[in-house]
Design a protein around this motif. Structure first.
Motif, mmCIF file in Angstrom:
data_model
loop_
_atom_site.group_PDB
_atom_site.id
_atom_site.type_symbol
_atom_site.label_atom_id
_atom_site.label_comp_id
_atom_site.label_asym_id
_atom_site.label_seq_id
_atom_site.Cartn_x
_atom_site.Cartn_y
_atom_site.Cartn_z
ATOM 1 N N UNK A 85 0.828 -1.200 0.000
ATOM 2 C CA UNK A 85 0.000 0.000 0.000
ATOM 3 C C UNK A 85 0.866 1.255 0.000
ATOM 4 N N UNK A 86 2.020 1.137 0.597
ATOM 5 C CA UNK A 86 2.979 2.235 0.619
ATOM 6 C C UNK A 86 4.378 1.690 0.382
ATOM 7 N N UNK A 87 5.181 2.473 -0.337
ATOM 8 C CA UNK A 87 6.551 2.048 -0.615
ATOM 9 C C UNK A 87 7.440 3.272 -0.724
ATOM 10 N N UNK A 88 8.592 3.186 -0.080
ATOM 11 C CA UNK A 88 9.597 4.228 -0.196
ATOM 12 C C UNK A 88 10.865 3.584 -0.728
ATOM 13 N N UNK A 89 11.455 4.198 -1.741
ATOM 14 C CA UNK A 89 12.697 3.697 -2.288
ATOM 15 C C UNK A 89 13.613 4.877 -2.613
ATOM 16 N N UNK A 90 14.816 4.579 -3.004
ATOM 17 C CA UNK A 90 15.757 5.629 -3.364
ATOM 18 C C UNK A 90 15.925 5.687 -4.878
ATOM 19 N N UNK A 91 16.420 6.799 -5.352
ATOM 20 C CA UNK A 91 16.682 6.952 -6.782
ATOM 21 C C UNK A 91 17.595 5.829 -7.264
#
Lengths: 113, 112
Positions: free
Chosen positions: A9-15
């Motif tokens: 439902x939510x995701x945080x990633x880096x470039x």
């Protein structure tokens, strides 16, 4: 009623990161879609599919791959994520005889830092 | 190329008022038109659609929409809004290729 489930439902990633968004529908619909929703743009079609192994290009496909492994499962892949791909992603499905009636999942909010 | 235009980004009305949300399209061929509603924090839900026949179509919760070929429009209406109608409304157009194009949405705010 059609059930479309998205994960996560939510995701945080880096470039530069690698992200896979998953979608499963349980009503044997032929068509599945991936949209992104951004303020000022509404919903824009990324990719869609009319069956397992099929892929059609949408309106904003750059930077995205998709794969339809089964009738139920449709995946969206970001292999080198960029901040411009920070968005709210929706999966949807529809029946062959009712192409204008889409059933949407709850969305995946992706942040690319 | 099909396009969908929703001219009003935000509409504010009072409970019990009537409302019309506007949608114009451009498309060369047989067209399906539909409206969807999105409550805050949720996915979109289908309201109603038109393909052929009676240009006025009825949807859920008292909503209706009227197709006009001459105006290239498919406006959504409700005679008396309730606070729970506050949401974002999307117009969509599609053809025989199953590719649905959405407008940018109109946010409806209903004040009590």
């Amino acid at each position: 009623e059609a059930a479309v489930t998205q994960s996560p439902r939510n995701k945080v990633t880096v470039t530069g990161g690698n992200v896979t968004l998953s979608c499963r529908q349980t009503n044997s619909h032929n068509y599945m879609y991936w949209y992104r929703q951004d303020t000022g743009h509404g919903l824009r079609l990324i990719h869609y599919s009319y069956g397992a192994g099929n892929l059609q290009i949408g309106d904003v496909p750059d930077g995205y791959k998709a794969t339809r492994t089964t009738q139920e499962d449709f995946f969206l892949l970001l292999e080198l994520a960029s901040p411009s791909q920070t968005s709210l992603y929706f999966c949807a499905s529809s029946d062959l005889g009712s192409q204008n009636t889409l059933y949407f999942g709850a969305g995946t909010r992706l942040s690319v830092l | 190329t099909q396009t969908v235009s929703q001219s009003d980004a935000h509409v504010t009305v009072f409970e019990g008022d009537s409302v019309e949300l506007r949608c114009n399209y451009s498309y060369g061929g047989s067209i399906y038109l539909s409206w969807y509603i999105q409550h805050h924090g949720h996915g979109l839900q289908f309201l109603l659609k038109y393909y052929s026949g009676n240009p006025v179509v009825q949807g859920v919760n008292g909503f209706e929409a009227e197709f006009s070929k001459s105006d290239s429009s498919f406006h959504l209406r409700k005679a008396s809004v309730h606070w729970s109608d506050s949401a974002v409304y999307f117009c969509a157009a599609g053809g025989s290729n199953a590719k649905l194009t959405f407008g940018k949405g109109t946010k409806l705010s209903v004040k009590s």
